[in-house]
Design a protein around this motif. Structure first.
Motif, PDB file in Angstrom:
ATOM      1  N   LYS A   1       0.854  -1.186   0.000  1.00  0.00           N
ATOM      2  CA  LYS A   1       0.000   0.000   0.000  1.00  0.00           C
ATOM      3  C   LYS A   1       0.885   1.229   0.000  1.00  0.00           C
TER       4      LYS A   1
ATOM      5  N   PHE B   1       1.098   5.315   0.015  1.00  0.00           N
ATOM      6  CA  PHE B   1       0.345   6.524   0.348  1.00  0.00           C
ATOM      7  C   PHE B   1       1.126   7.731  -0.136  1.00  0.00           C
ATOM      8  N   ILE B   2       0.475   8.550  -0.932  1.00  0.00           N
ATOM      9  CA  ILE B   2       1.139   9.709  -1.525  1.00  0.00           C
ATOM     10  C   ILE B   2       0.426  10.976  -1.063  1.00  0.00           C
TER      11      ILE B   2
ATOM     12  N   GLY C   1      -4.931  12.978  -0.527  1.00  0.00           N
ATOM     13  CA  GLY C   1      -3.782  12.260  -1.056  1.00  0.00           C
ATOM     14  C   GLY C   1      -4.220  11.084  -1.899  1.00  0.00           C
ATOM     15  N   LYS C   2      -3.253  10.338  -2.365  1.00  0.00           N
ATOM     16  CA  LYS C   2      -3.540   9.162  -3.177  1.00  0.00           C
ATOM     17  C   LYS C   2      -3.104   7.910  -2.447  1.00  0.00           C
ATOM     18  N   MET C   3      -3.776   6.807  -2.760  1.00  0.00           N
ATOM     19  CA  MET C   3      -3.370   5.512  -2.237  1.00  0.00           C
ATOM     20  C   MET C   3      -3.289   4.566  -3.434  1.00  0.00           C
ATOM     21  N   ILE C   4      -2.188   3.874  -3.559  1.00  0.00           N
ATOM     22  CA  ILE C   4      -2.067   2.906  -4.648  1.00  0.00           C
ATOM     23  C   ILE C   4      -1.830   1.536  -4.033  1.00  0.00           C
ATOM     24  N   GLU C   5      -2.708   0.594  -4.348  1.00  0.00           N
ATOM     25  CA  GLU C   5      -2.589  -0.760  -3.798  1.00  0.00           C
ATOM     26  C   GLU C   5      -2.079  -1.690  -4.882  1.00  0.00           C
ATOM     27  N   VAL C   6      -0.962  -2.338  -4.575  1.00  0.00           N
ATOM     28  CA  VAL C   6      -0.298  -3.169  -5.572  1.00  0.00           C
ATOM     29  C   VAL C   6      -0.180  -4.592  -5.041  1.00  0.00           C
ATOM     30  N   LYS C   7      -0.533  -5.565  -5.848  1.00  0.00           N
ATOM     31  CA  LYS C   7      -0.190  -6.959  -5.539  1.00  0.00           C
ATOM     32  C   LYS C   7       0.947  -7.339  -6.476  1.00  0.00           C
TER      33      LYS C   7
ATOM     34  N   LEU D   1       9.314   2.557  -8.521  1.00  0.00           N
ATOM     35  CA  LEU D   1       8.007   2.978  -9.046  1.00  0.00           C
ATOM     36  C   LEU D   1       7.545   4.284  -8.398  1.00  0.00           C
TER      37      LEU D   1
ATOM     38  N   PHE E   1       4.772   6.861  -9.547  1.00  0.00           N
ATOM     39  CA  PHE E   1       3.599   7.088  -8.698  1.00  0.00           C
ATOM     40  C   PHE E   1       3.530   8.527  -8.187  1.00  0.00           C
TER      41      PHE E   1
ATOM     42  N   GLU F   1       4.976   7.155   1.283  1.00  0.00           N
ATOM     43  CA  GLU F   1       5.412   6.098   2.198  1.00  0.00           C
ATOM     44  C   GLU F   1       4.632   4.852   1.817  1.00  0.00           C
TER      45      GLU F   1
END
Lengths: 84, 84
Positions: free
Chosen positions: A7, A9-10, A42-48, A64, A69, A78
């Protein structure tokens, strides 16, 4: 190969204005919600992602975040990594 | 009045397509990062708010999430509340 859930967090850096956040803050007031001292979006990017080790995934995510991102001129990031 | 820090996380529902996430996923590949199985973009809203009790703040945040922060037709939300 293990699988990891990351996860990211930007956030805008504290010194950068957030007009969208200000707009939502004032809309919240109009909805009758008092007491909001600050509101930042803010933004949240969830990556598997698959990788051999956590440190390996960490390296990829750092790349990345820096290159894709986040805009590191105006944003901080973070992240958390969890092994699935 | 106590001060609380609330973090709201807003995600597209799993059934909703995320074309921006797909674009970043394919850009990650072009950057040389392999092994990404899924990538979804969400929002994070950080609020500092005053209230008498946590339950009071919870009520306000529920209202804001439902009416303002999230589009509940296509988005889910969750949040954490921390007393400062």
């Amino acid at each position: 190969m293990d699988k990891f859930e990351v996860k990211v967090f930007i956030r805008l850096r504290p010194s950068v204005l957030d007009p969208a956040g200000e707009a939502i803050k004032s809309a919240s007031n109009k909805l009758g919600v008092q007491g909001i001292k600050s509101l930042r979006i803010g933004k949240m990017i969830e990556v598997k992602i698959e990788g051999n080790q956590e440190v390996d995934v960490q390296e990829k995510i750092d790349l990345l975040c820096d290159r894709l991102f986040a805009n590191t001129v105006i944003e901080d990031y973070e992240y958390t990594i969890k092994k699935l």
